[in-house]
Design an enzyme around this catalytic site. Structure first.
Site, short mmCIF file in Angstrom:
data_model
loop_
_atom_site.label_atom_id
_atom_site.label_comp_id
_atom_site.label_asym_id
_atom_site.label_seq_id
_atom_site.Cartn_x
_atom_site.Cartn_y
_atom_site.Cartn_z
N ASP A 386 0.83 -1.21 0.00
CA ASP A 386 0.00 0.00 0.00
C ASP A 386 0.87 1.26 0.00
O ASP A 386 0.62 2.20 -0.75
CB ASP A 386 -0.92 -0.01 1.23
CG ASP A 386 -2.37 0.19 0.85
OD1 ASP A 386 -2.67 0.13 -0.36
OD2 ASP A 386 -3.21 0.42 1.74
N ASP A 439 -8.84 -2.83 1.67
CA ASP A 439 -8.77 -2.20 2.98
C ASP A 439 -9.86 -2.69 3.93
O ASP A 439 -9.84 -2.38 5.11
CB ASP A 439 -8.87 -0.68 2.82
CG ASP A 439 -7.74 -0.12 1.98
OD1 ASP A 439 -6.63 -0.66 2.08
OD2 ASP A 439 -7.97 0.83 1.21
#
Length: 557
Positions: A386, A439
């Site tokens: 990420d 997420d």
């Protein structure tokens, strides 16, 4: 039925692979467009901000356009009531690379891009008496107007704004068809917190909560069914057969690492080959996964229509399908098809969120992590992934790869479908607050594991790990939105904040309670009786005959 099951597994894996293409939260109406690569110097150090251009034709309010301000020039007011309505004029010559021939008296002058520097155009326009400069780009996109390192004439005291090519064409048409056209320039500020972010936070937390309990519920039902099968078959049924019949995919340490590497390759493919046809392919895959998700969640109807659910009909290619599935599937398919046809509609986000949530919940039912070790490896790799593709990729590609892919900048569409989104309700710039599937799903795998572990270890809510893992996730996502607002709407990697808090909760509590080793190496594998799966505790010393007389506990949910 095997083909149908294989199709479902492939679709779920495809959906999981696409989860990594979205940052935590990106707003389509970002106001500040700062660029560290663009040179800054005295007189050329403004932030790039979006600017609204409201027009009036013959005194009547008309169209509104959006442009971007330059590194240089006067800053634009933030409130519309503070901005003046100013007549619009066209430069002569049109490129304003020399002193305009037409006399100006505080008008906003519209010039074409090309043939000379932006600062040269602005200086000539200011010298001719213009109050602002609208530079029309020769493309439909906006361009960041900067200064050359060797420029010195940067004392520009009027605003300079670039508009896209189509906006310039509309303004020219308006000037031809009207006796007078006036404009107003202002850049309204985004509210500190939009209610859309609150709803998105609730949606993400609720999805993990429901998915964890739903997975526990379906696993418990499967365990009861397997236990009944074992009672009938005795010792002839091995653990291997039981595990295979459960339809659960367990992630290993190696597959967790390979998964993130494969996701990086997939993200690069999206970035390099993103186009309208590629987006259509993603929409088709998303719809197929959504149909599978909706169909799987219809399992709740089985308790009410058990007779219909347990009667089957043979369908060509797919094999035996229950009458209930056959009755429900057309509605699921119709829902997905309608969304696909109208996915560009202003209210299509509702259908996208429904399909996305059901897909996430279904994936969390069939994909599991067996212990904390695998969960730590998976989330750590995703944490680094990420950060790299949101922040570090800017150094390599001159833009955030993940943000570009999530917004669908190269596809001509309003973002890819593999995300949840809610329109910003009180933002003058509009747009959406979004969150990527990854997420929600990746922390959800660890949180769902915590609930299964708590039940297996007979821990209550407060003494277990599930409650604290949920709290850690909620706080991490909340910090993400705070960072998003502090960074003026720039995309934020949610796992940067969620992973340390979620894993930290496990390690802190596990060390304090003395069962960190069990969580790390064994987890669910440390079953007291191997033939009886999740949610059916039994003494380790029981024999096979004694296990047959075990009482199944009541539904804990």
């Amino acid at each position: 039925m095997e083909l149908h099951r294989l199709l479902g597994v492939i679709l779920y894996l495809t959906a999981i692979l696409s989860l990594f293409c979205c940052p935590a939260s990106v707003t389509a109406g970002d106001i500040v467009h700062d660029d560290d690569a663009a040179p800054k110097k005295p007189g050329c150090e403004n932030d790039f901000i979006l600017v609204k251009l409201q027009t009036w034709a013959d005194g009547k309010e008309s169209s509104e356009f959006v442009g971007v301000s330059a590194r240089f020039g006067k800053m634009i007011v933030s409130k519309g009531k503070s901005a003046n309505q100013t007549p619009l004029a066209v430069a002569d010559p049109r490129d304003c690379c020399s002193m305009p021939k037409n006399k100006l008296s505080n008008e906003v002058i519209m010039v074409n891009r090309g043939h000379c520097k932006f600062t040269v155009k602005a200086n000539y326009a200011e010298a001719a008496g213009a109050s602002a400069v609208l530079i029309i780009n020769n493309e439909t996109e906006l361009y960041k107007m900067v200064c050359d390192p060797d420029e010195t004439d940067l004392d520009i005291q009027i605003p300079v704004v670039m508009l896209p090519q189509d906006a310039g064409a509309s303004l020219e048409k308006m000037l031809m068809n009207s006796s007078s056209v006036s404009v107003q320039l202002y850049s309204p500020r985004r509210p500190l917190v939009d209610i859309a972010e609150v709803f998105l936070w609730l949606m993400a937390v609720s999805t993990i909560l429901c998915a964890s309990y739903w997975a526990a519920w379906t696993a418990r039902d499967a365990a009861i069914e397997e236990d009944m099968l074992l009672k009938d078959a005795g010792n002839e049924v091995s653990d291997k057969v039981v595990t295979q019949s459960s339809g659960v995919i367990e992630i290993s340490t190696t597959s967790a690492i390979l998964f993130v590497l494969a996701a990086s390759c997939f993200l690069i493919i999206l970035y390099k080959f993103m186009s309208s046809w590629f987006l259509d392919l993603l929409i088709v895959l998303f719809c197929i996964g959504g149909v599978e998700g909706l169909s799987s969640l219809m399992a709740i109807l089985y308790r009410w229509f058990r007779g219909t659910a347990e009667s089957y009909i043979k369908v060509p290619i797919l094999g035996a399908i229950s009458h209930l599935t056959l009755a429900v599937s057309p509605f699921c398919i119709a829902f997905a098809v309608i969304w696909a046809v109208y996915h560009n509609h202003s209210s299509a986000w509702i259908g996208q969120d429904i399909l996305g949530i059901t897909l996430i919940i279904t994936v969390l039912q069939i994909v599991r992590i067996p212990n904390l070790k695998v969960g730590t490896v998976l989330l750590t790799c995703a944490f680094l992934y990420d950060i790299f593709w949101v922040f570090v990729s800017k150094k390599m590609f001159h833009e955030s790869v993940m943000v570009v892919v999530a917004r669908g900048d190269k596809s001509g569409e309003d973002g890819i479908p593999m995300l949840l989104k809610i329109p910003r309700m009180f933002d003058p710039w509009g747009g959406y607050s979004i969150i990527g599937f990854g997420d929600i799903l990746l922390p959800g795998l660890l949180i769902a594991f915590s609930l299964r572990y708590d039940w297996l270890a007979n821990k209550n809510l407060r003494a277990g790990y599930f409650l604290w893992a949920m709290i850690a996730y909620g706080i991490g996502l909340l910090i993400t939105y705070i960072a998003l607002n502090l960074m003026n709407g720039h995309g934020q990697p949610a796992l940067l904040y969620i992973v340390p808090l979620t894993l930290g909760a496990f390690f802190t509590l596990g060390r304090k309670r003395g069962d960190l080793k069990t969580l790390w190496t064994k987890g669910e594998a440390d079953r007291p009786c191997p033939h009886v799966r999740d949610y059916i505790p039994c003494p380790a010393a029981k024999s096979v005959d004694e296990k047959e007389s075990l009482q199944i506990p009541g539904d804990p949910f």
